[in-house]
Design a protein around this motif. Structure first.
Motif, PDB file in Angstrom:
ATOM      1  N   LEU A   1      10.858   3.170   7.059  1.00 38.35           N
ATOM      2  CA  LEU A   1      10.713   1.752   6.724  1.00 38.35           C
ATOM      3  C   LEU A   1       9.395   1.497   6.002  1.00 38.35           C
ATOM      4  CD1 LEU A   1      12.157   0.182   9.981  1.00 38.35           C
ATOM      5  CD2 LEU A   1      13.022  -0.251   7.681  1.00 38.35           C
ATOM      6  N   ARG A   2       8.342   2.159   6.460  1.00 40.89           N
ATOM      7  CA  ARG A   2       7.052   2.000   5.801  1.00 40.89           C
ATOM      8  C   ARG A   2       7.137   2.417   4.337  1.00 40.89           C
ATOM      9  NH1 ARG A   2       2.769   4.282   3.781  1.00 40.89           N
ATOM     10  NH2 ARG A   2       0.642   3.592   4.323  1.00 40.89           N
ATOM     11  N   GLU A   3       7.806   3.531   4.071  1.00 49.05           N
ATOM     12  CA  GLU A   3       7.944   4.015   2.702  1.00 49.05           C
ATOM     13  C   GLU A   3       8.713   3.026   1.840  1.00 49.05           C
ATOM     14  OE1 GLU A   3       9.751   7.816   3.079  1.00 49.05           O
ATOM     15  OE2 GLU A   3       7.927   8.828   3.771  1.00 49.05           O
ATOM     16  N   LYS A   4       9.771   2.437   2.384  1.00 48.45           N
ATOM     17  CA  LYS A   4      10.559   1.453   1.641  1.00 48.45           C
ATOM     18  C   LYS A   4       9.718   0.223   1.294  1.00 48.45           C
ATOM     19  CE  LYS A   4      14.693   3.312   1.474  1.00 48.45           C
ATOM     20  NZ  LYS A   4      15.424   3.525   0.207  1.00 48.45           N
ATOM     21  N   ILE A   5       8.973  -0.255   2.272  1.00 46.96           N
ATOM     22  CA  ILE A   5       8.126  -1.431   2.062  1.00 46.96           C
ATOM     23  C   ILE A   5       7.061  -1.134   1.012  1.00 46.96           C
ATOM     24  CG2 ILE A   5       6.411  -2.941   3.153  1.00 46.96           C
ATOM     25  CD1 ILE A   5       8.055  -2.492   5.792  1.00 46.96           C
ATOM     26  N   GLN A   6       6.416   0.000   1.160  1.00 46.45           N
ATOM     27  CA  GLN A   6       5.360   0.386   0.224  1.00 46.45           C
ATOM     28  C   GLN A   6       5.904   0.513  -1.196  1.00 46.45           C
ATOM     29  OE1 GLN A   6       2.279   0.430   0.940  1.00 46.45           O
ATOM     30  NE2 GLN A   6       1.115   2.146   0.103  1.00 46.45           N
ATOM     31  N   SER A   7       7.083   1.073  -1.331  1.00 49.06           N
ATOM     32  CA  SER A   7       7.658   1.272  -2.672  1.00 49.06           C
ATOM     33  C   SER A   7       7.960  -0.057  -3.351  1.00 49.06           C
ATOM     34  CB  SER A   7       8.923   2.133  -2.592  1.00 49.06           C
ATOM     35  OG  SER A   7       9.966   1.453  -1.913  1.00 49.06           O
ATOM     36  N   ILE A   8       8.388  -1.053  -2.580  1.00 49.16           N
ATOM     37  CA  ILE A   8       8.650  -2.371  -3.171  1.00 49.16           C
ATOM     38  C   ILE A   8       7.356  -3.005  -3.646  1.00 49.16           C
ATOM     39  CG2 ILE A   8       9.434  -4.731  -2.690  1.00 49.16           C
ATOM     40  CD1 ILE A   8      11.508  -3.577  -0.797  1.00 49.16           C
ATOM     41  N   MET A   9       6.315  -2.903  -2.822  1.00 49.81           N
ATOM     42  CA  MET A   9       5.027  -3.472  -3.223  1.00 49.81           C
ATOM     43  C   MET A   9       4.517  -2.811  -4.504  1.00 49.81           C
ATOM     44  SD  MET A   9       4.350  -5.904  -1.100  1.00 49.81           S
ATOM     45  CE  MET A   9       2.585  -6.235  -1.286  1.00 49.81           C
ATOM     46  N   VAL A  10       4.605  -1.488  -4.576  1.00 48.72           N
ATOM     47  CA  VAL A  10       4.134  -0.758  -5.758  1.00 48.72           C
ATOM     48  C   VAL A  10       4.961  -1.126  -6.992  1.00 48.72           C
ATOM     49  CG1 VAL A  10       3.919   1.535  -6.796  1.00 48.72           C
ATOM     50  CG2 VAL A  10       3.179   1.154  -4.438  1.00 48.72           C
ATOM     51  N   ALA A  11       6.297  -1.210  -6.800  1.00 46.92           N
ATOM     52  CA  ALA A  11       7.182  -1.528  -7.922  1.00 46.92           C
ATOM     53  C   ALA A  11       6.905  -2.909  -8.503  1.00 46.92           C
ATOM     54  CB  ALA A  11       8.639  -1.440  -7.480  1.00 46.92           C
ATOM     55  N   ASN A  12       6.332  -3.789  -7.697  1.00 45.73           N
ATOM     56  CA  ASN A  12       6.032  -5.142  -8.148  1.00 45.73           C
ATOM     57  C   ASN A  12       4.562  -5.321  -8.542  1.00 45.73           C
ATOM     58  OD1 ASN A  12       8.488  -7.158  -7.743  1.00 45.73           O
ATOM     59  ND2 ASN A  12       8.589  -5.624  -6.124  1.00 45.73           N
ATOM     60  N   GLY A  13       3.871  -4.211  -8.700  1.00 49.58           N
ATOM     61  CA  GLY A  13       2.510  -4.258  -9.216  1.00 49.58           C
ATOM     62  C   GLY A  13       1.413  -4.322  -8.184  1.00 49.58           C
ATOM     63  N   PHE A  14       1.773  -4.220  -6.905  1.00 50.24           N
ATOM     64  CA  PHE A  14       0.761  -4.291  -5.841  1.00 50.24           C
ATOM     65  C   PHE A  14       0.479  -2.876  -5.339  1.00 50.24           C
ATOM     66  CE2 PHE A  14       3.050  -8.316  -5.908  1.00 50.24           C
ATOM     67  CZ  PHE A  14       1.992  -9.208  -6.079  1.00 50.24           C
TER      68      PHE A  14
END
Length: 443
Positions: free
Chosen positions: A11-24
């Motif tokens: 779950l942490r990896e999924k959350i992190q990937s969304i943040m990165v994909a959106n520029g964060f």
């Protein structure tokens, strides 16, 4: 990709990937994630905690919130710069460091957000205003109606007025109110979009346990929960679901329909029992019956309907049913040869692995029988029979020479039995679950 078997790492990896994909991409978001996971696990609220509001729920809500927030249908509600606020609010919306009961107290979560020094540093590094996080967390209060709603709206107003970012901007204040509504919906649907009905039922059982509901109410109140969501939050619920992948939408819809079908079955069973005046029979099963594959299969199917933490001896279930040391009785419908709709099982305390916090003084003395939680087929909870099985088990344990019987039950149930002057006592109490270990003197 669904996450049927969730764990904090995936779950942490999924959350992190969304943040990165959106520029964060900044490291501060990973630090906030890790701090959250460590906090929950250090307080006993990790994956082994038998309650609804554990680290998995917190991460599921964060994942679904961010996933829906980046969806096309959410663009009229959520802006890209809103993601850090939804990220932080979702992560901490249920965190209560002094947790005494499972049901979250938003005030305690907000107090932590406003006063924890380390989190303050992390939020400042991420340029996140904690007053706005507090406003969003307040909006997850449930139910959102009546006096609770009125009081919480005032608290949200206070939080918004304390934020330098929105205090002079009515439009931004309204935007954050709508974000809070968005979060409150994702909070309530997240887990039901991430798996099949087995997962959904497990969630409902945990929630019922947290609220000290009798199993009889699990399905009917789950149906009421979904009806409230789909009727009173229809606009936002539709927006959130449209923003999620098709497979997740299907899981949510299928789970809602499955609860409704199960409720219909319960009504049919209850009507049939009343109409036919059907009786229940608690039966001590002979050794010959306990060797029959069909009988064992029936018990195993009922056993699977228990929440996983209550499925004692799951891995060697067949052997435990057949063992001569096992005490077993069933609940049969209509006659002592009728269909099996429930059972209770147990045996020597020494053969069970219980929670490590339990230091039973009788362990090793071979004078105590442990009774596993009653297992009753869905649809038949609350229709009598449970008490009869429990009393029959007590009698069997006593006839085998045991001096004591131990088991687990909700704290309020144990307390009520103590008030009735039963020979029962608390051995170990567990907070916040309030699912306590007790002892009965048999002789």
């Amino acid at each position: 990709m669904l996450l049927q078997n969730q764990d904090p790492v995936s779950l942490r990896e999924k959350i992190q990937s969304i943040m990165v994909a959106n520029g964060f991409k900044r490291e501060c978001y990973g630090k906030i994630l890790d701090y959250t996971i460590n906090l929950f696990e250090s307080k006993g609220l990790g994956i082994d905690y038998y309650g609804y509001h554990n680290i998995i729920h917190e991460l599921e809500v964060t994942y679904i919130t961010l996933l829906a927030a980046q969806g096309e249908s959410s663009h009229t509600i959520i802006k890209q710069e809103d993601l850090p606020y939804l990220f932080a609010a979702a992560l901490f919306h249920d965190y209560d460091p002094q947790k005494k009961v499972d049901k979250p107290h938003e005030e305690d979560a907000i107090k932590f957000v406003m006063t924890d020094d380390k989190l303050d540093t992390l939020l400042k590094d991420a340029n996140i205003d904690k007053n706005l996080i507090a406003a969003l967390i307040h909006r997850t209060t449930y139910p959102w109606s009546g006096e609770i709603k009125e009081k919480t709206e005032k608290k949200i107003e206070e939080c918004l007025s304390m934020s330098d970012l929105v205090q002079q901007d009515i439009a931004k204040q309204e935007h954050f109110r709508k974000m809070g509504w968005f979060l409150s919906v994702t909070d309530r649907i997240a887990g039901y979009t991430l798996g099949d009905f087995a997962k959904a039922l497990e969630m409902a059982q945990k929630n019922a346990h947290a609220l000290a509901w009798h199993p009889y109410y699990i399905v009917r109140r789950s149906v009421a929960y979904f009806e409230d969501l789909l009727n009173n939050d229809a606009e936002m619920c539709q927006s959130v679901l449209r923003a999620l992948p098709r497979e997740m939408r299907k899981h949510f819809t299928d789970n809602v329909l499955s609860f409704m079908k199960l409720r219909e079955q319960e009504i049919q069973i209850e009507g049939s029992l009343v109409y036919d005046n059907t009786k229940f029979f608690a039966v001590i099963e002979p050794a010959s019956t306990r060797q029959e594959p069909e009988f064992i299969h029936t018990l195993a199917e009922i056993h699977k309907q228990l929440p996983q933490p209550l499925q004692f001896k799951k891995d060697d279930f067949v052997e435990s049913v057949m063992s001569k040391d096992t005490i077993l009785n069933t609940l049969r419908l209509g006659s002592d040869n009728g269909p099996v709709i429930g059972f209770t099982k147990g045996g020597p305390l020494e053969t069970y692995r219980l929670r490590p916090e339990i230091n039973d003084v009788n362990l090793g003395k071979n004078n105590t029988a442990f009774m596993e939680p009653l297992a009753i087929r869905m649809g038949y909870w609350g229709q009598r029979g449970g008490r009869e099985m429990r009393l029959l088990f007590n009698m069997q344990a006593q006839s085998k020479g045991y001096k004591y019987l131990t088991s687990f039950a909700l704290r309020d149930v144990i307390a009520s039995r103590i008030e009735r002057k039963e020979p029962i006592e608390f051995v170990r109490q567990f907070d916040p679950e309030r699912w306590d270990y007790y002892r009965i003197a048999l002789q």
